[in-house]
Write an enzyme that holds these catalytic residues in place. Sequence first.
Site, PDB file in Angstrom:
ATOM      1  CG  HIS A  35      -0.249  -0.204   2.846  1.00 34.55           C
ATOM      2  ND1 HIS A  35      -0.746  -0.734   3.843  1.00 34.55           N
ATOM      3  CD2 HIS A  35       0.330   0.748   3.377  1.00 34.55           C
ATOM      4  CE1 HIS A  35       0.473  -0.350   4.287  1.00 34.55           C
ATOM      5  NE2 HIS A  35       0.617   0.678   4.807  1.00 34.55           N
ATOM      6  NE  ARG A  39       1.041  11.529   8.206  1.00 33.41           N
ATOM      7  CZ  ARG A  39       2.353  11.586   7.788  1.00 33.41           C
ATOM      8  NH1 ARG A  39       2.614  12.915   6.450  1.00 33.41           N
ATOM      9  NH2 ARG A  39       3.204  11.204   8.504  1.00 33.41           N
ATOM     10  CD  GLU A  95      -1.852   3.769   6.343  1.00 34.28           C
ATOM     11  OE1 GLU A  95      -2.696   3.572   7.147  1.00 34.28           O
ATOM     12  OE2 GLU A  95      -1.296   2.855   5.692  1.00 34.28           O
ATOM     13  NE  ARG A 119       9.743  19.889  -7.268  1.00 32.30           N
ATOM     14  CZ  ARG A 119      10.395  19.210  -8.851  1.00 32.30           C
ATOM     15  NH1 ARG A 119       9.413  19.149  -9.785  1.00 32.30           N
ATOM     16  NH2 ARG A 119      11.553  19.156  -8.764  1.00 32.30           N
ATOM     17  CG  HIS A 123       1.769  10.561  -9.718  1.00 29.19           C
ATOM     18  ND1 HIS A 123       2.610  11.267  -9.881  1.00 29.19           N
ATOM     19  CD2 HIS A 123       1.503   9.073 -10.064  1.00 29.19           C
ATOM     20  CE1 HIS A 123       3.410  10.613 -11.343  1.00 29.19           C
ATOM     21  NE2 HIS A 123       2.265   9.646 -12.023  1.00 29.19           N
ATOM     22  CG  HIS A 191       2.990   4.211 -11.066  1.00 29.82           C
ATOM     23  ND1 HIS A 191       2.556   4.099 -12.886  1.00 29.82           N
ATOM     24  CD2 HIS A 191       2.409   5.763 -11.703  1.00 29.82           C
ATOM     25  CE1 HIS A 191       2.152   5.217 -13.154  1.00 29.82           C
ATOM     26  NE2 HIS A 191       2.641   6.608 -12.550  1.00 29.82           N
ATOM     27  CD  GLU A 255       6.042   7.433 -12.831  1.00 27.70           C
ATOM     28  OE1 GLU A 255       6.941   8.698 -12.666  1.00 27.70           O
ATOM     29  OE2 GLU A 255       5.172   7.398 -12.915  1.00 27.70           O
ATOM     30  CG  HIS A 282       3.962   4.607   5.690  1.00 25.55           C
ATOM     31  ND1 HIS A 282       3.074   4.676   6.539  1.00 25.55           N
ATOM     32  CD2 HIS A 282       3.454   3.303   4.754  1.00 25.55           C
ATOM     33  CE1 HIS A 282       2.196   3.908   6.559  1.00 25.55           C
ATOM     34  NE2 HIS A 282       2.543   2.757   6.129  1.00 25.55           N
ATOM     35  CD  GLU A 328       3.096  -0.306   7.784  1.00 27.78           C
ATOM     36  OE1 GLU A 328       2.510  -0.614   8.975  1.00 27.78           O
ATOM     37  OE2 GLU A 328       2.758   0.375   7.007  1.00 27.78           O
TER      38      GLU A 328
END
Length: 341
Positions: A35, A39, A95, A119, A123, A191, A255, A282, A328
Amino acid sequence: MFASKVLNLRFHIRPGTNRYLTTMATDTSKYKLNHTMIRVKDPKKSLEFYKFLGLSQIQQLDFPENKFSLYFLAYNGPKSLQGDRHWTDRNAVLELTHNYGTENDPNYSVANGNTEPHRGFGHIAISVDNIEAACTRIEDAGYPFQKKLTDGRMKHIAFAKDPDGYWVEIIRRHNEDVGIATDTANYRLNHSMIRVKCAETSLKFYEEVLGMTLLRTSENQNSGFNLYFLGYPASNPKMQNDAKNPAAEWEGLLELTWNYGTEKQEGPVYHNGNAEPQGFGHLCVSVDDLNAACERFESLNVNWKKRLTDGRMKNVAFVLDPDGYWIEVIQNEALKRTSNW
């Protein structure tokens, strides 16, 4: 074309040394890019947007004592690649992390990773059956675009914006005539993109440490950047031989975007999303044997954000990639049952 990497052989730790180790009982061909965490300010609005794109909520974890909730979304159903597997046994889960109260805070906003000087994360990308119809549907629903199909020179991609301003790239799954309609049941969470300072260093980490395979490279010399797409081939078995557009047909790719010359800059170049202002959190890899995988990472001298033994949560670990992005590491519960989540 795509050889699995079974890491139960002997390997060299560092060039120029004579030290060898035998890998632990872990097989990176069984790993999955599980995943991507971002936020969000208001989970109601974010869930509405991503469900509009065809994603389904497959899990929710609430931590009221710590005042946050996690929402996990993925493409489900008979046409999806992942089917109805346990959420840890999938590629391409999204997530959403919500810290309680942000939805009522007029001063709260996330860093979407695409504005200076913060930056880093770029995406997520969704591949669709009919890109023209998909983009029209998004626009008709009132969602904004960072780039429409008709903007600029690249007429084959678009970027929608979610309620927090994160970019969602829209790409075409294949080049067949698909009529005039679009069906979200055919979509893929293809991706996630992050910018990296040094392509060589990052590729070495993701290939040699995390066991990923470089599947496609796109060199854009006139524009001064390269794109590298990596994944776990064994976890996308249907895609290896018969896909008409393999990279776009997959789910769970990474990517890496390298802008020429950044490797020569001093110090960190990109924002990892966890320093203020926060946004992207993450990437997550699910593994066949969590303890063995972490022992192997230890033997490779990775930089840790959190070892399994740190803190109260003994079922997750975090390693740092060369740019300081958090990775993670969790147990694939379909391969070895360890946690009740």
